[in-house]
Design a protein around this motif. Structure first.
Motif, PDB file in Angstrom:
ATOM      1  N   GLY A  75       0.686  -1.060   0.116  1.00  0.00           N
ATOM      2  CA  GLY A  75       0.004   0.075   0.221  1.00  0.00           C
ATOM      3  C   GLY A  75       0.848   1.205  -0.025  1.00  0.00           C
ATOM      4  N   MET A  76       2.041   1.112  -0.077  1.00  0.00           N
ATOM      5  CA  MET A  76       2.938   2.412  -0.028  1.00  0.00           C
ATOM      6  C   MET A  76       4.067   2.029  -0.949  1.00  0.00           C
ATOM      7  SD  MET A  76       3.718   2.311   4.235  1.00  0.00           S
ATOM      8  CE  MET A  76       4.702   3.617   4.275  1.00  0.00           C
ATOM      9  N   SER A  77       4.257   2.976  -1.917  1.00  0.00           N
ATOM     10  CA  SER A  77       5.191   2.972  -2.948  1.00  0.00           C
ATOM     11  C   SER A  77       6.299   3.649  -2.745  1.00  0.00           C
ATOM     12  CB  SER A  77       4.506   3.856  -4.274  1.00  0.00           C
ATOM     13  OG  SER A  77       4.568   5.254  -3.882  1.00  0.00           O
ATOM     14  N   SER A  78       7.482   3.218  -3.075  1.00  0.00           N
ATOM     15  CA  SER A  78       8.504   3.903  -2.891  1.00  0.00           C
ATOM     16  C   SER A  78       8.680   5.473  -2.916  1.00  0.00           C
ATOM     17  CB  SER A  78       9.731   3.617  -4.177  1.00  0.00           C
ATOM     18  OG  SER A  78       9.805   2.022  -3.859  1.00  0.00           O
ATOM     19  N   ASP A  79       8.006   6.062  -3.765  1.00  0.00           N
ATOM     20  CA  ASP A  79       7.929   7.430  -3.651  1.00  0.00           C
ATOM     21  C   ASP A  79       7.226   7.902  -2.388  1.00  0.00           C
ATOM     22  OD1 ASP A  79       9.290   7.716  -5.998  1.00  0.00           O
ATOM     23  OD2 ASP A  79       7.784   7.953  -7.453  1.00  0.00           O
ATOM     24  N   GLN A  80       6.124   7.330  -2.290  1.00  0.00           N
ATOM     25  CA  GLN A  80       5.183   7.616  -0.862  1.00  0.00           C
ATOM     26  C   GLN A  80       5.970   7.658   0.318  1.00  0.00           C
ATOM     27  OE1 GLN A  80       1.894   4.720  -1.783  1.00  0.00           O
ATOM     28  NE2 GLN A  80       0.645   6.563  -2.169  1.00  0.00           N
ATOM     29  N   ILE A  81       6.826   6.490   0.330  1.00  0.00           N
ATOM     30  CA  ILE A  81       7.711   6.230   1.493  1.00  0.00           C
ATOM     31  C   ILE A  81       8.682   7.378   1.827  1.00  0.00           C
ATOM     32  CG2 ILE A  81       9.421   4.849   2.657  1.00  0.00           C
ATOM     33  CD1 ILE A  81       8.040   2.539   1.194  1.00  0.00           C
ATOM     34  N   ALA A 141      17.406  -1.248  -5.803  1.00  0.00           N
ATOM     35  CA  ALA A 141      17.467  -0.329  -4.695  1.00  0.00           C
ATOM     36  C   ALA A 141      17.413   1.023  -5.254  1.00  0.00           C
ATOM     37  CB  ALA A 141      18.846  -0.416  -3.915  1.00  0.00           C
ATOM     38  N   LYS A 142      16.509   1.877  -4.566  1.00  0.00           N
ATOM     39  CA  LYS A 142      16.223   3.108  -5.063  1.00  0.00           C
ATOM     40  C   LYS A 142      16.752   4.005  -4.008  1.00  0.00           C
ATOM     41  CE  LYS A 142      12.061   2.247  -7.983  1.00  0.00           C
ATOM     42  NZ  LYS A 142      10.770   2.496  -8.198  1.00  0.00           N
ATOM     43  N   GLY A 143      17.722   5.258  -4.402  1.00  0.00           N
ATOM     44  CA  GLY A 143      18.249   5.911  -3.465  1.00  0.00           C
ATOM     45  C   GLY A 143      17.716   7.300  -3.707  1.00  0.00           C
ATOM     46  N   TYR A 144      17.380   7.889  -2.505  1.00  0.00           N
ATOM     47  CA  TYR A 144      16.594   9.340  -2.576  1.00  0.00           C
ATOM     48  C   TYR A 144      17.267  10.220  -1.599  1.00  0.00           C
ATOM     49  CZ  TYR A 144      12.315   7.138  -4.181  1.00  0.00           C
ATOM     50  OH  TYR A 144      11.433   6.364  -4.871  1.00  0.00           O
ATOM     51  N   ASP A 145      17.151  11.526  -2.209  1.00  0.00           N
ATOM     52  CA  ASP A 145      17.563  12.608  -1.188  1.00  0.00           C
ATOM     53  C   ASP A 145      16.224  13.238  -0.891  1.00  0.00           C
ATOM     54  OD1 ASP A 145      18.319  14.926   0.097  1.00  0.00           O
ATOM     55  OD2 ASP A 145      19.251  16.041  -1.630  1.00  0.00           O
TER      56      ASP A 145
END
Length: 172
Positions: A75-81, A141-145
């Motif tokens: 229920g939680m996408s990577s972008d939402q997290i 693995a998706k890396g976010y700032d």
């Protein structure tokens, strides 16, 4: 007339990380073990979060297998997290996750504010293969700032082999 947009950065944002899968091939019902190593933030300072989404049509998280990573429910996408983390930190993500139910759909690492050369993680988790062979399992693995995706790191592809059952022949 043609137009173009040029974006100029004064400092690169990049992680030194690695996602590895073992074994390289498996049959349906088998287990794949992943290791995620975050060596350091190699670029300008970031509010680091790394999310590893699971393809829940092909794999299922093995309960209790996460080391250094936080299991995140369906229920939680990577972008939402990432957006929840950027807005309210780890506590906001944990609150959002507690309101969700269902199987684990991603694993996350909340690195926080990291300057150049900072950060360290040796994480791991396992999945059970649900897909029937022949198939391929890919994991990224998706890396976010904060809420901005800055890089993706792909694991080696795991081949799901076809299981062949041969009848036993009895001789007397």
């Amino acid at each position: 007339a043609q137009t173009a947009t040029v974006k100029i950065w004064n400092a690169k944002k990049a992680f030194e990380d690695q996602l590895t899968a073992t074994p390289g091939s498996v049959v349906s019902g088998g287990q794949i073990n992943y290791t995620y190593r975050f060596a350091q933030n190699a670029g300008s300072p970031v509010n680091a979060v790394v999310i590893i989404p699971l393809d829940t049509a092909k794999v299922e998280y093995v309960a209790g297998s996460a080391v250094g990573l936080v299991p995140m429910p369906t229920g939680m996408s990577s972008d939402q997290i990432a957006a929840a983390y950027a807005a309210g930190g780890k506590a906001a993500v944990e609150q959002m996750a507690s309101a969700q139910s269902g199987p684990i759909a991603a694993l996350a690492w909340f690195g926080g504010q990291l300057g150049t050369g900072q950060g360290s993680l040796d994480g791991a988790f396992s999945v059970e293969v649900k897909a029937a062979g022949p198939a391929q399992i890919t994991m990224t693995a998706k890396g976010y700032d904060g809420a901005t995706l800055i890089q993706t790191t792909q694991a080696n592809v795991v081949q799901v082999l076809r299981s062949i059952y041969l009848p036993l022949v009895f001789r007397q």
